[in-house]
Design a protein around this motif. Structure first.
Motif, mmCIF file in Angstrom:
data_model
loop_
_atom_site.group_PDB
_atom_site.id
_atom_site.type_symbol
_atom_site.label_atom_id
_atom_site.label_comp_id
_atom_site.label_asym_id
_atom_site.label_seq_id
_atom_site.Cartn_x
_atom_site.Cartn_y
_atom_site.Cartn_z
ATOM 1 N N SER A 1 0.946 -1.083 0.017
ATOM 2 C CA SER A 1 -0.051 -0.001 0.052
ATOM 3 C C SER A 1 0.842 1.385 0.032
ATOM 4 N N GLY A 2 0.371 2.449 -0.160
ATOM 5 C CA GLY A 2 0.931 3.624 -0.261
ATOM 6 C C GLY A 2 1.300 3.960 -1.602
ATOM 7 N N PRO A 3 1.725 5.129 -1.736
ATOM 8 C CA PRO A 3 2.076 5.827 -3.326
ATOM 9 C C PRO A 3 3.086 5.176 -4.044
ATOM 10 N N PHE A 4 4.148 4.274 -3.344
ATOM 11 C CA PHE A 4 5.003 3.469 -4.144
ATOM 12 C C PHE A 4 4.785 2.036 -4.421
ATOM 13 N N ARG B 1 2.630 -0.928 -6.360
ATOM 14 C CA ARG B 1 2.210 -1.331 -7.505
ATOM 15 C C ARG B 1 0.729 -1.055 -7.751
ATOM 16 N N ALA B 2 0.164 -1.325 -6.507
ATOM 17 C CA ALA B 2 -1.387 -1.276 -6.499
ATOM 18 C C ALA B 2 -2.030 0.223 -6.417
ATOM 19 N N SER B 3 -1.059 1.121 -6.110
ATOM 20 C CA SER B 3 -1.379 2.651 -6.208
ATOM 21 C C SER B 3 -1.822 3.123 -7.657
ATOM 22 N N GLY B 4 -0.974 2.592 -8.526
ATOM 23 C CA GLY B 4 -1.057 3.171 -10.061
ATOM 24 C C GLY B 4 -0.139 4.359 -10.198
ATOM 25 N N GLU C 1 12.513 -1.759 -12.941
ATOM 26 C CA GLU C 1 11.868 -1.614 -11.337
ATOM 27 C C GLU C 1 12.662 -1.966 -10.299
ATOM 28 N N LYS C 2 12.748 -1.035 -9.342
ATOM 29 C CA LYS C 2 13.970 -1.513 -8.051
ATOM 30 C C LYS C 2 12.961 -1.488 -6.836
#
Length: 193
Positions: free
Chosen positions: A58-61, A63-66, A83-84
């Motif tokens: 979760s959170g802005p970083f 993947r689910a955040s888009g 992607e790192k």
């Protein structure tokens, strides 16, 4: 003879716009410098490599955040993206193998944040034997508060510290113009219009 180069554009992603420390103050100058660097690299057939950071569920970083995608103004002219999940762009990303497969021995580092992922990638790249140009004006950071003293450090102070610790140890500190001029034989340098 100069080494074949690639431009790393690190973490110029929408995730940052959703962090509490996000500030627009330095974004216009950063955007202009980075776009000039990208245009100049592209004009000289230097591959552009996008690196994105993702972490957590979760959170802005996440993947689910888009939000783990390029900022809207960033050109989508990259040769490849990685992607790192840590601060440097090499660990478990495939970047090193891609650079080796393409005969690249020099990296031009740009992106966000100056003192974190850009600086860490520079240190690791140097330790791996790459020649590195660190283009500070094409990096972005935000004010930070020292946890023990409460002193706030400005983005300019953080950038100066990063240059201090990287210069002549891990990287050559360059302006956009210098980094682009060094890609061509002496006397043949040209900058984007």
């Amino acid at each position: 003879m100069s080494k074949k180069a690639a431009l790393l554009v690190i973490d110029v992603q929408q995730s940052f716009e959703h962090r509490p420390y996000w500030r627009e103050d330095d974004v216009p100058a950063f955007r202009d410098a980075l776009l000039a660097l990208i245009a100049g690299a592209e004009a000289q057939n230097v591959p552009i490599v996008h690196i994105f950071h993702s972490e957590g569920e979760s959170g802005p970083f996440s993947r689910a955040s888009g939000l783990v995608r390029a900022m809207d103004w960033l050109p989508q002219n990259q040769a490849v993206s990685f992607e790192k999940h840590v601060h440097n762009a090499f660990t478990d990303t495939g970047l090193g193998a891609w650079l080796e497969a393409h005969g690249i021995g020099k990296l031009i580092v740009s992106g966000s944040r100056t003192e974190q992922c850009c600086e860490t990638t520079t240190r690791v790249a140097s330790d791996l034997g790459y020649e590195v140009d660190y283009v500070t004006e094409a990096t972005l950071t935000f004010p930070m508060v020292h946890p023990a003293t409460g002193r706030e450090y400005s983005p300019q102070e953080i950038k100066e510290k990063t240059e201090l610790v990287l210069a002549d140890r891990f990287a050559a500190i360059k302006t956009v113009a210098q980094a682009l001029a060094d890609l061509e034989p002496a006397g043949a340098a040209r900058l984007p219009a």
